[in-house]
Write a protein that holds these residues in place. Structure first.
Motif, PDB file in Angstrom:
ATOM      1  N   GLY A 100       0.781  -1.222   0.000  1.00 36.25           N
ATOM      2  CA  GLY A 100       0.000   0.000   0.000  1.00 36.25           C
ATOM      3  C   GLY A 100       0.816   1.277   0.000  1.00 36.25           C
ATOM      4  N   THR A 101       2.109   1.166  -0.331  1.00 35.24           N
ATOM      5  CA  THR A 101       3.008   2.325  -0.218  1.00 35.24           C
ATOM      6  C   THR A 101       2.612   3.476  -1.149  1.00 35.24           C
TER       7      THR A 101
ATOM      8  N   GLY B 274       6.808  -0.522   6.090  1.00 38.51           N
ATOM      9  CA  GLY B 274       6.940  -1.494   5.008  1.00 38.51           C
ATOM     10  C   GLY B 274       5.920  -2.607   5.118  1.00 38.51           C
ATOM     11  N   PHE B 275       4.738  -2.277   5.646  1.00 41.02           N
ATOM     12  CA  PHE B 275       3.669  -3.265   5.803  1.00 41.02           C
ATOM     13  C   PHE B 275       2.346  -2.617   5.404  1.00 41.02           C
ATOM     14  N   PRO B 276       1.338  -3.401   5.050  1.00 37.65           N
ATOM     15  CA  PRO B 276       0.050  -2.850   4.602  1.00 37.65           C
ATOM     16  C   PRO B 276      -0.663  -2.124   5.744  1.00 37.65           C
ATOM     17  N   PRO B 277      -1.660  -1.319   5.414  1.00 38.73           N
ATOM     18  CA  PRO B 277      -2.465  -0.670   6.454  1.00 38.73           C
ATOM     19  C   PRO B 277      -2.938  -1.680   7.491  1.00 38.73           C
TER      20      PRO B 277
ATOM     21  N   ALA C 182      -6.048   2.076   6.734  1.00 42.35           N
ATOM     22  CA  ALA C 182      -5.068   3.064   7.176  1.00 42.35           C
ATOM     23  C   ALA C 182      -4.109   2.434   8.174  1.00 42.35           C
ATOM     24  N   TRP C 183      -2.980   3.099   8.366  1.00 40.24           N
ATOM     25  CA  TRP C 183      -1.970   2.653   9.330  1.00 40.24           C
ATOM     26  C   TRP C 183      -2.314   3.256  10.690  1.00 40.24           C
ATOM     27  N   CYS C 184      -3.276   2.644  11.363  1.00 35.79           N
ATOM     28  CA  CYS C 184      -3.733   3.146  12.667  1.00 35.79           C
ATOM     29  C   CYS C 184      -2.751   2.805  13.783  1.00 35.79           C
TER      30      CYS C 184
ATOM     31  N   ASP D 155      -9.892  -6.851  14.013  1.00 35.66           N
ATOM     32  CA  ASP D 155      -9.941  -5.811  12.985  1.00 35.66           C
ATOM     33  C   ASP D 155      -8.638  -5.026  12.866  1.00 35.66           C
ATOM     34  N   HIS D 156      -7.736  -5.166  13.848  1.00 36.08           N
ATOM     35  CA  HIS D 156      -6.407  -4.551  13.770  1.00 36.08           C
ATOM     36  C   HIS D 156      -5.346  -5.632  13.589  1.00 36.08           C
TER      37      HIS D 156
END
Length: 405
Positions: free
Chosen positions: A292-293, A315-318, A339-341, A377-378
């Motif tokens: 997702g970058t 370097g990881f997906p949301p 999103a990167w929460c 979910d996270h």
């Protein structure tokens, strides 16, 4: 959510610290696999939403989870532990649903924890569990954000817990944090940046000011938890739907109920639908491809704090919102824009503690855990790194709290 830090000195005594944020519903095997893989000397687990959404019914399961964790064979070499669980949901004024768990390996001989009331470090011995009224616990600082920070939510559980540790001639703070979410996709879409971004900015500034004020010695700090950072929705939608037309569907009261984005050709194919709690995009691969970058340019909420907080390259997906269907570990739910929460952030002085030997590959790793496994979910996130003994210690005479006796 998982945050994990590894600490190792250049001398013969290797210190390895694992900072981790976990939801209590995670599979034990993944917790233990992480421990066995990294073999930390110090293991920190930070949890948000202890007890889950139905905490009144589920809180008893948290206690069972902790008991299993403390008695597990995988952690049998961790003879010292400190567990802090905010389970007092009857107190609307104080309840944060945060949990901070710390495990110390037998090989780490000299570790101390700070007593915020006595203003001094104390040696960590044995295992202790504290819950219910954490406000009176001297070895932590806990606060819930004022209600007027997020008036749209009648009863929020958002806040932070801070602990302070000293080992190997250095000391640092660990802060477990949970910031405010986006209550409505439609509101988040209205302007750039969204009003929710401003609310999170205010709350994070509150925490940073609190942990760097004049009450205690200033030390390097790591802040990790669910920041609820979101992509700039308006900008993301403009990119994803650059060639689409938008249809606005309103209620009888003329309020926006739904936005529908359709291609101008291709039989007017619908590519995105947005409602208060719906974000249904036609191609989820955009959030997974190359981690997702391509969308990181819209991850802007941390930029306001660029002088106060640092982060390793993502370097990881949301990390949110993943499907809670056990058969769809890689699938996102169509509820929010991914999103990167979940993040691991650090002060400039904490960043200076990170050691990256030239002859050692991947000495600093920032990644997620269980990328193909349903974990709620996270998706947990971890940071692995090494430091030298005495790192982050500005002056031995002036900063005596950094010295472990």
């Amino acid at each position: 959510h998982v945050t994990q830090g590894e600490i190792a000195s250049r001398n013969e005594t290797q210190l390895f610290v694992l900072f981790a944020l976990f939801s209590p519903v995670l599979f034990f095997c993944l917790v233990f696999q992480t421990v066995q893989s990294h073999k930390p000397h110090f293991l920190a687990l930070h949890c948000q939403e202890v007890g889950g959404k139905n905490f009144e019914e589920s809180m008893s399961h948290v206690d069972n989870f902790v008991k299993e964790l403390l008695s597990s064979d995988a952690l049998k070499e961790y003879s010292r532990a400190r567990v802090y669980l905010d389970e007092n949901y009857r107190s609307q004024e104080h309840f944060t649903a945060l949990g901070s768990l710390y495990f110390i390996h037998d090989s780490l001989k000299n570790i101390q924890q700070f007593d915020f009331k006595a203003k001094k470090f104390r040696k960590v011995v044995g295992k202790e569990t504290c819950s219910e009224t954490l406000e009176s616990t001297p070895t932590l600082e806990k606060a819930k954000f004022p209600q007027d920070y997020f008036p749209e939510c009648k009863w929020s559980r958002k806040g932070f817990i801070r602990t302070r540790w000293a080992m190997a001639d250095c000391a640092f703070d660990l802060v477990n944090i949970h910031l405010f979410h986006d209550a409505s996709n439609l509101v988040a879409w209205e302007k750039s940046p969204s009003e929710y971004s401003g609310t999170r900015q205010k709350a994070l500034a509150y925490v940073l000011d609190r942990i760097t004020d004049q009450r205690y010695e200033k030390l390097p700090f790591f802040v990790f938890g669910d920041f609820n950072f979101r992509l700039d929705s308006k900008k993301v939608i403009e990119k994803l739907c650059s060639d689409a037309t938008m249809q606005t569907i309103r209620t009888d009261n003329n309020e926006i109920h739904k936005l529908v984005f359709q291609e101008t050709d291709n039989d007017r194919k619908v590519i995105l639908q947005i409602e208060k709690k719906l974000f249904n995009y036609v191609n989820q691969e955009v959030f997974r491809e190359d981690n997702g970058t391509s969308l990181l340019e819209f991850d802007k909420e941390l930029s306001v704090f660029k002088e106060r907080l640092h982060e390793q390259e993502i370097g990881f997906p949301p990390s949110y919102p993943y499907s809670e269907d056990s058969s769809q570990g890689k699938q996102y739910m169509n509820t929010r824009c991914p999103a990167w929460c979940d993040r691991i952030l650090m002060s400039p002085s904490a960043r200076d503690m990170l050691l990256k030997p030239e002859n050692e590959e991947k000495s600093i790793v920032y990644d997620n855990i269980g990328p193909n496994v349903c974990m709620g979910d996270h998706k947990p996130v971890f940071l692995s790194f090494r430091i030298t003994a005495g790192a982050g210690k500005p002056n031995a005479n002036k900063h005596k709290c950094c010295v472990v006796q």
